[in-house]
Design a protein around this motif. Structure first.
Motif, PDB file in Angstrom:
ATOM      1  N   PHE A  78      -6.433   8.634  -9.799  1.00 49.86           N
ATOM      2  CA  PHE A  78      -6.058   9.116  -8.472  1.00 49.86           C
ATOM      3  C   PHE A  78      -4.728   9.840  -8.580  1.00 49.86           C
TER       4      PHE A  78
ATOM      5  N   TYR B  13      -9.343  12.768  -7.589  1.00 50.92           N
ATOM      6  CA  TYR B  13      -9.664  11.400  -7.990  1.00 50.92           C
ATOM      7  C   TYR B  13     -10.974  11.371  -8.762  1.00 50.92           C
TER       8      TYR B  13
ATOM      9  N   VAL C  94     -12.047   2.938  -9.013  1.00 46.40           N
ATOM     10  CA  VAL C  94     -11.230   4.147  -9.124  1.00 46.40           C
ATOM     11  C   VAL C  94     -10.704   4.262 -10.545  1.00 46.40           C
TER      12      VAL C  94
ATOM     13  N   ALA D 108      -4.508   9.782   2.848  1.00 50.91           N
ATOM     14  CA  ALA D 108      -5.044   8.959   1.769  1.00 50.91           C
ATOM     15  C   ALA D 108      -4.190   7.696   1.710  1.00 50.91           C
ATOM     16  N   LYS D 109      -4.846   6.562   1.527  1.00 52.12           N
ATOM     17  CA  LYS D 109      -4.122   5.294   1.448  1.00 52.12           C
ATOM     18  C   LYS D 109      -4.620   4.531   0.234  1.00 52.12           C
ATOM     19  N   LEU D 110      -3.687   4.169  -0.609  1.00 57.51           N
ATOM     20  CA  LEU D 110      -3.981   3.402  -1.812  1.00 57.51           C
ATOM     21  C   LEU D 110      -3.422   2.003  -1.599  1.00 57.51           C
TER      22      LEU D 110
ATOM     23  N   LEU E  83     -11.013  -0.462  -5.290  1.00 56.52           N
ATOM     24  CA  LEU E  83     -10.041  -0.037  -6.290  1.00 56.52           C
ATOM     25  C   LEU E  83     -10.526  -0.261  -7.717  1.00 56.52           C
TER      26      LEU E  83
ATOM     27  N   SER F 287       0.834  -1.202   0.000  1.00 57.04           N
ATOM     28  CA  SER F 287       0.000   0.000   0.000  1.00 57.04           C
ATOM     29  C   SER F 287       0.869   1.252   0.000  1.00 57.04           C
TER      30      SER F 287
ATOM     31  N   LEU G   6      -9.144   2.421  -2.057  1.00 57.05           N
ATOM     32  CA  LEU G   6      -8.637   3.780  -1.880  1.00 57.05           C
ATOM     33  C   LEU G   6      -9.378   4.332  -0.670  1.00 57.05           C
ATOM     34  N   THR G   7      -8.647   4.707   0.367  1.00 54.96           N
ATOM     35  CA  THR G   7      -9.244   5.241   1.588  1.00 54.96           C
ATOM     36  C   THR G   7      -8.801   6.684   1.753  1.00 54.96           C
TER      37      THR G   7
END
Length: 95
Positions: free
Chosen positions: A91, A44, A88, A64-66, A85, A34, A71-72
């Motif tokens: 991003f 995004y 998405v 933000a965490k991918l 994901l 991640s 995607l959070t």
């Protein structure tokens, strides 16, 4: 206790202590699958599930965490958004 039993007890305690340290360190460090971004601005686009695409430009976020699945995005104030994901489309982030 004799010295052999003392060694056995010390070895067991040392091993358990090492396992505990490894578990605690693993909780504080991000996994290798991640990407995390803190105090950043994100843009995004996500599919809304109804055939359309929702676009968000220049949103200031706390983090933000991918990851490999989601995607959070955590906005100021604690509001979190989680997107699968596969929905998405785009991003990007910048400091």
């Amino acid at each position: 206790m004799n010295s052999l039993q003392n060694r056995g007890v010390r070895l067991a305690v040392s091993f358990l202590g090492g396992v505990l340290v490894m578990l605690l360190l693993g909780a504080f460090f991000a996994s290798g699958d991640s990407l995390s971004f803190g105090n950043t601005t994100v843009s995004y686009s996500v599919e809304d599930g109804l055939g359309g695409i929702t676009r968000v430009e220049s949103l200031k976020v706390d983090s933000a965490k991918l990851s490999s699945d989601f995607l959070t995005i955590i906005e100021p104030g604690g509001r979190a958004q989680v997107f699968p994901l596969d929905r998405v489309v785009r991003f990007s982030c910048r400091p």
